[in-house]
Design a protein around this motif. Structure first.
Motif, short mmCIF file in Angstrom:
data_model
loop_
_atom_site.label_atom_id
_atom_site.label_comp_id
_atom_site.label_asym_id
_atom_site.label_seq_id
_atom_site.Cartn_x
_atom_site.Cartn_y
_atom_site.Cartn_z
N GLY A 28 10.61 7.28 -4.15
CA GLY A 28 11.80 6.44 -4.15
C GLY A 28 11.58 5.17 -4.94
N ALA A 29 11.67 4.04 -4.29
CA ALA A 29 11.55 2.75 -4.95
C ALA A 29 10.14 2.19 -4.92
CB ALA A 29 12.51 1.75 -4.30
N GLY A 30 9.15 3.01 -4.63
CA GLY A 30 7.78 2.51 -4.55
C GLY A 30 6.77 3.63 -4.66
N TRP A 31 5.61 3.39 -4.09
CA TRP A 31 4.48 4.32 -4.18
C TRP A 31 3.83 4.45 -2.81
CZ3 TRP A 31 3.36 6.42 -9.02
CH2 TRP A 31 4.05 5.85 -10.08
N THR A 32 3.25 5.61 -2.54
CA THR A 32 2.46 5.81 -1.33
C THR A 32 1.07 6.28 -1.73
OG1 THR A 32 3.19 8.10 -1.03
CG2 THR A 32 4.45 6.37 0.13
N VAL A 33 0.10 5.98 -0.89
CA VAL A 33 -1.29 6.36 -1.16
C VAL A 33 -1.73 7.28 -0.03
CG1 VAL A 33 -3.63 5.52 -1.54
CG2 VAL A 33 -1.67 4.14 -2.28
N GLY A 34 -2.41 8.36 -0.41
CA GLY A 34 -2.90 9.31 0.58
C GLY A 34 -4.03 10.15 0.01
N SER A 35 -4.32 11.25 0.67
CA SER A 35 -5.38 12.16 0.25
C SER A 35 -5.01 13.59 0.63
CB SER A 35 -6.70 11.79 0.95
OG SER A 35 -7.69 12.77 0.68
N MET A 36 -5.44 14.52 -0.20
CA MET A 36 -5.22 15.93 0.14
C MET A 36 -5.99 16.31 1.40
SD MET A 36 -7.50 18.19 -2.41
CE MET A 36 -9.20 18.48 -2.03
N THR B 273 -6.20 14.49 4.08
CA THR B 273 -5.44 14.01 5.24
C THR B 273 -3.96 14.00 4.87
OG1 THR B 273 -5.79 11.71 4.54
CG2 THR B 273 -7.33 12.60 6.18
N PRO B 274 -3.39 15.16 4.60
CA PRO B 274 -2.01 15.21 4.08
C PRO B 274 -0.96 14.67 5.04
CG PRO B 274 -2.79 17.41 4.64
CD PRO B 274 -3.97 16.49 4.78
N GLU B 275 -1.27 14.62 6.32
CA GLU B 275 -0.31 14.13 7.31
C GLU B 275 -0.25 12.60 7.35
OE1 GLU B 275 -4.30 14.00 9.00
OE2 GLU B 275 -3.27 15.59 7.93
N THR B 276 -1.17 11.93 6.66
CA THR B 276 -1.24 10.47 6.71
C THR B 276 -1.07 9.89 5.31
OG1 THR B 276 -2.86 10.71 8.49
CG2 THR B 276 -2.65 8.54 7.51
N ARG B 277 -0.12 8.97 5.18
CA ARG B 277 0.09 8.25 3.92
C ARG B 277 0.33 6.78 4.23
NH1 ARG B 277 4.61 11.64 0.71
NH2 ARG B 277 3.54 13.63 0.72
N SER B 278 0.13 5.97 3.23
CA SER B 278 0.41 4.54 3.39
C SER B 278 1.91 4.32 3.46
CB SER B 278 -0.16 3.74 2.21
OG SER B 278 0.61 3.98 1.04
N SER B 279 2.30 3.13 3.89
CA SER B 279 3.70 2.75 3.78
C SER B 279 4.03 2.59 2.30
CB SER B 279 4.01 1.44 4.49
OG SER B 279 2.99 0.96 5.24
N LEU B 280 5.30 2.53 2.03
CA LEU B 280 5.78 2.33 0.67
C LEU B 280 5.29 0.99 0.15
CD1 LEU B 280 7.55 4.13 -1.09
CD2 LEU B 280 9.50 2.75 -0.40
N ILE B 281 4.80 0.98 -1.07
CA ILE B 281 4.26 -0.23 -1.69
C ILE B 281 4.85 -0.38 -3.08
CG2 ILE B 281 2.23 1.01 -2.52
CD1 ILE B 281 0.55 -1.44 -2.03
N SER B 282 5.10 -1.61 -3.49
CA SER B 282 5.65 -1.84 -4.83
C SER B 282 4.56 -1.65 -5.88
CB SER B 282 6.20 -3.27 -4.94
OG SER B 282 5.13 -4.20 -4.98
N TRP B 283 4.98 -1.41 -7.12
CA TRP B 283 4.02 -1.26 -8.22
C TRP B 283 3.16 -2.51 -8.36
CZ3 TRP B 283 1.83 2.33 -11.12
CH2 TRP B 283 1.09 1.90 -12.22
N ASP B 284 3.78 -3.68 -8.32
CA ASP B 284 3.02 -4.92 -8.51
C ASP B 284 1.94 -5.09 -7.45
OD1 ASP B 284 4.53 -5.54 -10.75
OD2 ASP B 284 5.88 -6.88 -9.68
N ALA C 76 -8.47 13.94 -3.83
CA ALA C 76 -9.15 13.18 -2.77
C ALA C 76 -8.42 11.86 -2.55
CB ALA C 76 -10.61 12.94 -3.12
N VAL C 77 -7.92 11.28 -3.63
CA VAL C 77 -7.04 10.11 -3.56
C VAL C 77 -5.80 10.46 -4.38
CG1 VAL C 77 -6.71 7.67 -4.17
CG2 VAL C 77 -8.92 8.45 -3.27
N ARG C 78 -4.64 10.25 -3.76
CA ARG C 78 -3.37 10.51 -4.44
C ARG C 78 -2.48 9.29 -4.30
NH1 ARG C 78 -1.57 16.22 -1.87
NH2 ARG C 78 -1.46 14.86 -0.06
N ILE C 79 -1.84 8.93 -5.40
CA ILE C 79 -0.85 7.86 -5.38
C ILE C 79 0.43 8.47 -5.93
CG2 ILE C 79 -0.23 5.56 -6.18
CD1 ILE C 79 -3.25 5.05 -6.61
N LEU C 80 1.44 8.55 -5.07
CA LEU C 80 2.65 9.28 -5.40
C LEU C 80 3.86 8.35 -5.44
CD1 LEU C 80 2.04 12.32 -3.02
CD2 LEU C 80 1.31 12.07 -5.40
N ARG C 81 4.67 8.55 -6.47
CA ARG C 81 5.94 7.81 -6.55
C ARG C 81 6.84 8.34 -5.44
NH1 ARG C 81 8.15 5.18 -11.10
NH2 ARG C 81 6.61 6.22 -12.43
#
Length: 136
Positions: free
Chosen positions: A86-94, A96-107, A79-84
């Protein structure tokens, strides 16, 4: 990226076990990236998400695997996914698989998670429930 919610409640709470608290403390959840809604759910187990995110973020960036929320309230994880990515992380959901956040740093991600968990703890306490189960 932000994980936010409104209208936290425990109106369905019937028992006093940790599992009862995790699935019964709900709110209208929204994951947003700027003005884009990544995922929203009106009756989401925010206490359970807070508990799992608090545990996950403690691993730190080097040890943290992808986060796939496996909830007692949903048949399938994600329902909530945070995926590595490249050089950051994206946040999305199964959902709404077509929609993810922009790349975000770990900090930045860890700071948003800490804010979310802190807010859930505060609001659970305001409901008259000790939030200690979130950290157990």
């Amino acid at each position: 990226m932000r994980i936010c919610y409104v209208a936290i409640n425990a109106s369905d709470l019937k028992g006093s076990t940790v599992a009862d608290y995790l699935v019964s403390i709900e709110a209208s959840l929204k994951v947003v990236d700027g003005s884009d809604v990544i995922y929203q759910e009106p009756y989401f187990p925010v206490a359970e998400l807070a508990r799992e995110l608090a545990r996950w973020v403690l691993l730190g960036e080097k040890r943290a695997p992808d986060f796939v929320f496996a909830s007692l309230s949903f048949e399938e994880p994600g329902a909530v996914r945070i995926l590595r990515s490249g050089a950051g992380w994206t946040v999305g959901s199964m959902f709404t698989p077509e929609t993810r956040s922009s790349l975000i740093s770990w900090d930045e991600l860890a700071a948003h998670i800490d804010d979310f968990v802190t807010n859930v703890r505060r609001d659970v306490h305001a409901l008259g429930i000790s939030p200690g189960f979130i950290d157990s």
